[in-house]
Every structure is written in structure tokens, then in C-alpha cells.
Write a protein that holds these residues in place. Structure first.
Motif, PDB file in Angstrom:
ATOM      1  N   PRO A 191       0.812  -1.225   0.000  1.00  0.00           N
ATOM      2  CA  PRO A 191       0.000   0.000   0.000  1.00  0.00           C
ATOM      3  C   PRO A 191       0.849   1.280   0.000  1.00  0.00           C
ATOM      4  O   PRO A 191       0.473   2.270  -0.632  1.00  0.00           O
ATOM      5  CB  PRO A 191      -0.837  -0.083   1.283  1.00  0.00           C
ATOM      6  CG  PRO A 191      -0.652  -1.423   1.842  1.00  0.00           C
ATOM      7  CD  PRO A 191       0.516  -2.063   1.159  1.00  0.00           C
ATOM      8  N   THR A 192       1.979   1.242   0.686  1.00  0.00           N
ATOM      9  CA  THR A 192       2.865   2.413   0.711  1.00  0.00           C
ATOM     10  C   THR A 192       3.412   2.687  -0.686  1.00  0.00           C
ATOM     11  O   THR A 192       3.431   3.838  -1.144  1.00  0.00           O
ATOM     12  CB  THR A 192       4.027   2.197   1.708  1.00  0.00           C
ATOM     13  OG1 THR A 192       3.467   2.034   3.017  1.00  0.00           O
ATOM     14  CG2 THR A 192       4.992   3.359   1.709  1.00  0.00           C
ATOM     15  N   LEU A 193       3.826   1.640  -1.366  1.00  0.00           N
ATOM     16  CA  LEU A 193       4.356   1.774  -2.722  1.00  0.00           C
ATOM     17  C   LEU A 193       3.287   2.286  -3.683  1.00  0.00           C
ATOM     18  O   LEU A 193       3.542   3.191  -4.491  1.00  0.00           O
ATOM     19  CB  LEU A 193       4.890   0.419  -3.194  1.00  0.00           C
ATOM     20  CG  LEU A 193       5.892   0.403  -4.318  1.00  0.00           C
ATOM     21  CD1 LEU A 193       7.133   1.187  -3.941  1.00  0.00           C
ATOM     22  CD2 LEU A 193       6.256  -1.030  -4.653  1.00  0.00           C
ATOM     23  N   ILE A 194       2.094   1.767  -3.564  1.00  0.00           N
ATOM     24  CA  ILE A 194       0.984   2.214  -4.428  1.00  0.00           C
ATOM     25  C   ILE A 194       0.683   3.684  -4.185  1.00  0.00           C
ATOM     26  O   ILE A 194       0.523   4.463  -5.125  1.00  0.00           O
ATOM     27  CB  ILE A 194      -0.264   1.333  -4.218  1.00  0.00           C
ATOM     28  CG1 ILE A 194      -0.007  -0.068  -4.782  1.00  0.00           C
ATOM     29  CG2 ILE A 194      -1.499   1.959  -4.869  1.00  0.00           C
ATOM     30  CD1 ILE A 194      -1.032  -1.105  -4.370  1.00  0.00           C
ATOM     31  N   LEU A 195       0.616   4.092  -2.917  1.00  0.00           N
ATOM     32  CA  LEU A 195       0.373   5.499  -2.600  1.00  0.00           C
ATOM     33  C   LEU A 195       1.476   6.383  -3.175  1.00  0.00           C
ATOM     34  O   LEU A 195       1.192   7.435  -3.769  1.00  0.00           O
ATOM     35  CB  LEU A 195       0.279   5.706  -1.080  1.00  0.00           C
ATOM     36  CG  LEU A 195       0.079   7.159  -0.624  1.00  0.00           C
ATOM     37  CD1 LEU A 195      -1.236   7.730  -1.159  1.00  0.00           C
ATOM     38  CD2 LEU A 195       0.147   7.243   0.901  1.00  0.00           C
ATOM     39  N   ALA A 196       2.724   5.968  -3.025  1.00  0.00           N
ATOM     40  CA  ALA A 196       3.853   6.751  -3.535  1.00  0.00           C
ATOM     41  C   ALA A 196       3.756   6.909  -5.053  1.00  0.00           C
ATOM     42  O   ALA A 196       3.999   7.996  -5.588  1.00  0.00           O
ATOM     43  CB  ALA A 196       5.175   6.097  -3.141  1.00  0.00           C
ATOM     44  N   ILE A 197       3.392   5.862  -5.755  1.00  0.00           N
ATOM     45  CA  ILE A 197       3.275   5.916  -7.216  1.00  0.00           C
ATOM     46  C   ILE A 197       2.123   6.819  -7.632  1.00  0.00           C
ATOM     47  O   ILE A 197       2.264   7.662  -8.527  1.00  0.00           O
ATOM     48  CB  ILE A 197       3.127   4.494  -7.801  1.00  0.00           C
ATOM     49  CG1 ILE A 197       4.431   3.716  -7.602  1.00  0.00           C
ATOM     50  CG2 ILE A 197       2.726   4.547  -9.280  1.00  0.00           C
ATOM     51  CD1 ILE A 197       4.313   2.225  -7.866  1.00  0.00           C
ATOM     52  N   VAL A 198       0.979   6.672  -6.983  1.00  0.00           N
ATOM     53  CA  VAL A 198      -0.189   7.516  -7.299  1.00  0.00           C
ATOM     54  C   VAL A 198       0.156   8.986  -7.072  1.00  0.00           C
ATOM     55  O   VAL A 198      -0.140   9.851  -7.912  1.00  0.00           O
ATOM     56  CB  VAL A 198      -1.422   7.087  -6.472  1.00  0.00           C
ATOM     57  CG1 VAL A 198      -2.531   8.127  -6.542  1.00  0.00           C
ATOM     58  CG2 VAL A 198      -1.932   5.731  -6.940  1.00  0.00           C
ATOM     59  N   LEU A 199       0.800   9.287  -5.953  1.00  0.00           N
ATOM     60  CA  LEU A 199       1.159  10.674  -5.658  1.00  0.00           C
ATOM     61  C   LEU A 199       2.236  11.199  -6.609  1.00  0.00           C
ATOM     62  O   LEU A 199       2.231  12.379  -6.960  1.00  0.00           O
ATOM     63  CB  LEU A 199       1.602  10.819  -4.202  1.00  0.00           C
ATOM     64  CG  LEU A 199       0.470  10.678  -3.170  1.00  0.00           C
ATOM     65  CD1 LEU A 199       1.030  10.730  -1.746  1.00  0.00           C
ATOM     66  CD2 LEU A 199      -0.601  11.730  -3.366  1.00  0.00           C
ATOM     67  N   ALA A 200       3.137  10.341  -7.051  1.00  0.00           N
ATOM     68  CA  ALA A 200       4.157  10.764  -8.018  1.00  0.00           C
ATOM     69  C   ALA A 200       3.493  11.180  -9.331  1.00  0.00           C
ATOM     70  O   ALA A 200       3.838  12.223  -9.904  1.00  0.00           O
ATOM     71  CB  ALA A 200       5.160   9.636  -8.261  1.00  0.00           C
ATOM     72  N   PHE A 201       2.546  10.400  -9.809  1.00  0.00           N
ATOM     73  CA  PHE A 201       1.819  10.784 -11.026  1.00  0.00           C
ATOM     74  C   PHE A 201       1.029  12.070 -10.789  1.00  0.00           C
ATOM     75  O   PHE A 201       1.037  12.978 -11.618  1.00  0.00           O
ATOM     76  CB  PHE A 201       0.884   9.660 -11.489  1.00  0.00           C
ATOM     77  CG  PHE A 201       1.541   8.660 -12.390  1.00  0.00           C
ATOM     78  CD1 PHE A 201       1.565   8.840 -13.769  1.00  0.00           C
ATOM     79  CD2 PHE A 201       2.139   7.520 -11.866  1.00  0.00           C
ATOM     80  CE1 PHE A 201       2.163   7.930 -14.611  1.00  0.00           C
ATOM     81  CE2 PHE A 201       2.747   6.593 -12.702  1.00  0.00           C
ATOM     82  CZ  PHE A 201       2.764   6.793 -14.073  1.00  0.00           C
ATOM     83  N   PHE A 202       0.358  12.158  -9.646  1.00  0.00           N
ATOM     84  CA  PHE A 202      -0.441  13.338  -9.335  1.00  0.00           C
ATOM     85  C   PHE A 202       0.410  14.605  -9.366  1.00  0.00           C
ATOM     86  O   PHE A 202       0.067  15.587 -10.023  1.00  0.00           O
ATOM     87  CB  PHE A 202      -1.125  13.187  -7.965  1.00  0.00           C
ATOM     88  CG  PHE A 202      -1.826  14.441  -7.519  1.00  0.00           C
ATOM     89  CD1 PHE A 202      -3.084  14.752  -8.013  1.00  0.00           C
ATOM     90  CD2 PHE A 202      -1.216  15.320  -6.636  1.00  0.00           C
ATOM     91  CE1 PHE A 202      -3.725  15.929  -7.620  1.00  0.00           C
ATOM     92  CE2 PHE A 202      -1.853  16.489  -6.236  1.00  0.00           C
ATOM     93  CZ  PHE A 202      -3.110  16.787  -6.733  1.00  0.00           C
ATOM     94  N   PHE A 203       1.535  14.596  -8.636  1.00  0.00           N
ATOM     95  CA  PHE A 203       2.371  15.797  -8.569  1.00  0.00           C
ATOM     96  C   PHE A 203       3.099  16.056  -9.887  1.00  0.00           C
ATOM     97  O   PHE A 203       3.305  17.212 -10.263  1.00  0.00           O
ATOM     98  CB  PHE A 203       3.353  15.724  -7.394  1.00  0.00           C
ATOM     99  CG  PHE A 203       2.689  16.017  -6.074  1.00  0.00           C
ATOM    100  CD1 PHE A 203       2.391  17.316  -5.703  1.00  0.00           C
ATOM    101  CD2 PHE A 203       2.347  14.990  -5.212  1.00  0.00           C
ATOM    102  CE1 PHE A 203       1.769  17.594  -4.499  1.00  0.00           C
ATOM    103  CE2 PHE A 203       1.722  15.248  -4.001  1.00  0.00           C
ATOM    104  CZ  PHE A 203       1.430  16.555  -3.641  1.00  0.00           C
ATOM    105  N   GLY A 204       3.476  15.011 -10.596  1.00  0.00           N
ATOM    106  CA  GLY A 204       4.095  15.193 -11.907  1.00  0.00           C
ATOM    107  C   GLY A 204       3.150  15.893 -12.869  1.00  0.00           C
ATOM    108  O   GLY A 204       3.515  16.879 -13.530  1.00  0.00           O
ATOM    109  N   TYR A 205       1.915  15.408 -12.939  1.00  0.00           N
ATOM    110  CA  TYR A 205       0.909  16.045 -13.796  1.00  0.00           C
ATOM    111  C   TYR A 205       0.575  17.456 -13.296  1.00  0.00           C
ATOM    112  O   TYR A 205       0.391  18.379 -14.084  1.00  0.00           O
ATOM    113  CB  TYR A 205      -0.372  15.211 -13.852  1.00  0.00           C
ATOM    114  CG  TYR A 205      -0.263  13.918 -14.614  1.00  0.00           C
ATOM    115  CD1 TYR A 205       0.438  13.824 -15.815  1.00  0.00           C
ATOM    116  CD2 TYR A 205      -0.897  12.771 -14.139  1.00  0.00           C
ATOM    117  CE1 TYR A 205       0.517  12.639 -16.515  1.00  0.00           C
ATOM    118  CE2 TYR A 205      -0.829  11.581 -14.843  1.00  0.00           C
ATOM    119  CZ  TYR A 205      -0.122  11.508 -16.025  1.00  0.00           C
ATOM    120  OH  TYR A 205      -0.057  10.324 -16.720  1.00  0.00           O
ATOM    121  N   ALA A 206       0.483  17.615 -11.980  1.00  0.00           N
ATOM    122  CA  ALA A 206       0.098  18.913 -11.413  1.00  0.00           C
ATOM    123  C   ALA A 206       1.099  20.009 -11.779  1.00  0.00           C
ATOM    124  O   ALA A 206       0.694  21.142 -12.077  1.00  0.00           O
ATOM    125  CB  ALA A 206      -0.036  18.806  -9.891  1.00  0.00           C
TER     126      ALA A 206
END
Length: 159
Positions: free
Chosen positions: A52-67
Motif C-alpha cells: 500500500p505504501t508503494l501504491i500510494l507513492a506511485i499515485v502521488l508521483a503521477f499526481f504531482f508530476g501532472y500537477a
């Protein structure tokens, strides 16, 4: 001489070559690092397991990259819908490669996924993983920009 300088300036504006690829990758790295660190910190602080930690980190990486891209192209005058299309076109492959590489390094690094926030192994492995991801993602961005894809799309809106 003047013509060469003008040609170089036009090439710089288009974001081409290795310099453009490095800038695009640094942009990607910034968003990914913010998301990665935040995801790892949140997951670790909450005592979540590795997956779950890895999944959260990946989701947030995409979110902030796109943002970060959204912020820039919307500032240039694009509406949200058009800016979202630009961000998806510009960043998806770059972020995906970066995430695959940096998370692969972290997962394969002995003890890195189990290290706590106060453990130098946590921060050292994360820093090295992001550095390796930067090195391996830069040629991907150069290839994409050279074909008018990736951050070449974003540069159409920078004036």
C-alpha cells in the motif's frame, strides 16, 4: 555566426537535444520525488505495509508530476481540459519510466522497503533510486522530444 546563434536559440526554445531532455527529466523528477517522498512518509508513518505504501507513492508521483505541468500550461492560458490533455501527453511515459526504475531500485535494495523514516537506509536508497531513475529516464525524454512528443508538447505553450 549570427545565424548559428539564432538556430541554437530556436532549438533551445523547442526544448530539443540533451539539454531539453535534462530539463524535462528534472521537471518529471521534481513531481515524482514530491509524490514518492510524501507517499513513503505517509505510508511509513501510518505503519502501512510495503504494497500500500508503494501504491500510494506511485499515485502521488503521477499526481504531482501532472500537477506541475498543469500549473505551467494553465498559466500560459490553456483551460483545464486542454491543459490536462497536454499534461497526459507530456508526462505519462516519462513518469511511468521514472516510477518503474526508482521503485524497482527501492524494492530490490535489501532492507530499503522495511527501513523507517529515521533510518539513513530509507533516505539513501530513495535518493539513489531517484538518481538512477533520472539517468535512465533522460534518454527516453530525449527520444520523445526529438519526435515532437513528451515535453515538446509543453514547449508549444511556453512563450
Amino acid at each position: 555566426m549570427q545565424h548559428e546563434a539564432h538556430t541554437g536559440h530556436a532549438h533551445h526554445q523547442a526544448g530539443g537535444g540533451w539539454a531539453g531532455a535534462v530539463r524535462a527529466t528534472l521537471h518529471c523528477l521534481t513531481g515524482c520525488a514530491i509524490g514518492e517522498v510524501l507517499g513513503m512518509v505517509i505510508g511509513t508513518a501510518l505503519g502501512w505495509g510495503n504494497a500500500p505504501t508503494l501504491i500510494l507513492a506511485i499515485v502521488l508521483a503521477f499526481f504531482f508530476g501532472y500537477a506541475l505541468t498543469l500549473r505551467g500550461v494553465m498559466k500560459a492560458g490553456l483551460g483545464l481540459r486542454a491543459a490536462l490533455k497536454v499534461a497526459l501527453a507530456a508526462d505519462t511515459l516519462s513518469i511511468a519510466v521514472m516510477e518503474l526504475v526508482d521503485n524497482g531500485v527501492i524494492v530490490l535494495w535489501p532492507g530499503a522497503m522495511d527501513a523507517g523514516l529515521g533510518d539513513p537506509l530509507f533516505w539513501g536508497a530513495l535518493a539513489i533510486a531517484l538518481a538512477v531513475a533520472f539517468v535512465l529516464t533522460t534518454p527516453v525524454n530525449k527520444w520523445m522530444i526529438g519526435r515532437g512528443k513528451g515535453h515538446a508538447v509543453v514547449h508549444r505553450y511556453h512563450h
